[in-house]
Design a protein around this motif. Structure first.
Motif, short mmCIF file in Angstrom:
data_model
loop_
_atom_site.label_atom_id
_atom_site.label_comp_id
_atom_site.label_asym_id
_atom_site.label_seq_id
_atom_site.Cartn_x
_atom_site.Cartn_y
_atom_site.Cartn_z
N LYS A 1 -0.44 5.50 -10.86
CA LYS A 1 -1.86 5.32 -10.57
C LYS A 1 -2.67 6.55 -10.94
N ARG A 2 -2.11 7.72 -10.71
CA ARG A 2 -2.79 8.95 -11.11
C ARG A 2 -1.79 10.10 -11.08
N GLU B 1 0.82 -1.22 0.00
CA GLU B 1 0.00 0.00 0.00
C GLU B 1 0.85 1.27 0.00
N ARG C 1 4.13 -2.62 -8.36
CA ARG C 1 3.37 -3.58 -9.15
C ARG C 1 3.30 -4.93 -8.41
N THR D 1 7.62 7.10 -17.39
CA THR D 1 6.79 5.90 -17.26
C THR D 1 7.59 4.65 -17.60
N ASP E 1 4.11 1.42 -11.17
CA ASP E 1 3.09 1.90 -12.10
C ASP E 1 2.49 3.21 -11.61
N VAL F 1 2.61 6.90 -7.57
CA VAL F 1 3.11 5.65 -8.15
C VAL F 1 3.01 4.53 -7.12
N ALA F 2 2.62 3.35 -7.60
CA ALA F 2 2.44 2.19 -6.72
C ALA F 2 3.33 1.04 -7.16
N ARG G 1 3.42 4.15 -1.34
CA ARG G 1 3.41 4.87 -2.61
C ARG G 1 4.69 5.70 -2.78
#
Length: 335
Positions: free
Chosen positions: A317-318, A265, A334, A306, A315, A331-332, A267
């Motif tokens: 996320k927004r 969880e 994967r 990216t 990845d 970014v989270a 980030r």
């Protein structure tokens, strides 16, 4: 053939930009914004207070009034404007930015042809070594550089608005003088943090964090982000620290952050400018070229960053927009 007067004027406005920058730098170097703020409003008083030639001051002030830095005239007295007020010495002053850009960075831009022709640093030609090595050997300049970075970070107060830091442990990687971390912790009382940066940056960061949020909520750790970063963070922040490094080095920082995360969880928050090849805007493009001239680095496109995140198993996320054409990428890890 009839000359296009407007085109000529446009060219003149562009090529004299350096003159304007040096005029503003000279005003700041002489302390004119502070002197006028203190009530010295004619050239004789300004010359006496600064030790400069009165005729030189008069000619400089004429241009600065025309540029909107000051208002008034010799006959009515000179007055401050919003621009000159931002240059008066103080915590939020742009003074150090003007001095740094008017001295070391201006010298580096004197080698712009070399930098662009070879895709390497003009600063190294001017000073014989990379920027960050030079800063590490010149503590006073390193302090000015840190204050310049902080003064140019007017988007800091909006970072807690684009990401929820509540109850989180925040690790600011390459956190400089601690202003971003202090801003976040000041806005989020139940968050705690670690500032991580090179050893020569940690003293000022510790002083700032102690004076703002307290060292019970913010610790300071020295080290090298290319080797490892502190473990156990819920949020890792990379704010404007990637541009001076090549792709493999940036991927290694991403990988270090991913390995250090507390859990799935956690980030990574990237705060930076990104350039666009299609319909570019001036500010990111200008700063990208400045990075080439000063460090040999570059601002990346969103597609470029990216791809590097993908190599590190991360990845996006927004994203969210911040002032001064800065973007926040959330970014989270994967999987």
């Amino acid at each position: 053939m009839t000359a296009d007067v407007q085109v000529t004027r446009d060219v003149v406005d562009i090529i004299t930009g350096g003159w304007r920058a040096q005029a503003l730098y000279t005003a700041v170097k002489l302390g004119l914004p502070d002197q006028i703020e203190a009530g010295r409003t004619n050239c004789a008083e300004l010359a006496k207070a600064t030790g400069a030639n009165e005729k030189g001051i008069r000619r400089l002030m004429r241009l600065l009034v025309a540029m909107g830095v000051f208002e008034g005239s010799e006959s009515t007295g000179y007055r401050s404007t919003r621009v000159s007020a931002a240059l008066v010495e103080g915590p939020q002053s742009q003074r150090d930015m003007c001095l740094l850009y008017g001295e070391e960075f201006y010298a580096a831009w004197g080698h712009a042809h070399h930098a662009i022709s070879t895709a390497s640093s003009g600063f190294e030609v001017a000073y014989g070594q990379p920027l960050y090595d030079y800063l590490s050997q010149n503590p006073a300049l390193a302090e000015r550089f840190g204050r310049t970075m902080n003064a140019g970070s007017m988007f800091f107060h909006q970072v807690p608005e684009v990401f929820d830091f509540s109850g989180k442990t925040v690790v600011d990687v390459g956190g400089g003088g601690g202003h971003l971390l202090a801003t976040i912790l000041g806005a989020v009382p139940d968050a705690a943090g670690t500032l991580f940066d090179r050893e020569h940056m940690t003293l000022k960061a510790r002083e700032h964090l102690a004076a703002t949020v307290g060292l019970d909520r913010a610790q300071v750790v020295g080290g090298d982000m290319f080797i490892e970063v502190p473990e156990g963070g819920d949020v890792y922040i990379l704010c404007r620290v990637l541009a001076g490094h090549d792709d493999d080095a940036v991927v290694s920082v991403f990988e270090n952050c991913r390995r250090a995360m507390a859990d799935s969880e956690s980030r990574l928050l990237i705060l930076d400018r990104f350039v666009e090849d299609e319909e570019p805007t001036v500010l990111p493009s200008l700063w990208d070229l400045h990075l080439l001239v000063t460090t040999g680095g570059e601002h990346r496109t969103l597609n470029g960053i990216t791809a590097l995140l993908n190599r590190a198993g991360l990845d996006i996320k927004r994203s969210a927009d911040l002032p001064m054409e800065t973007t926040a990428l959330i970014v989270a890890p994967r999987g």
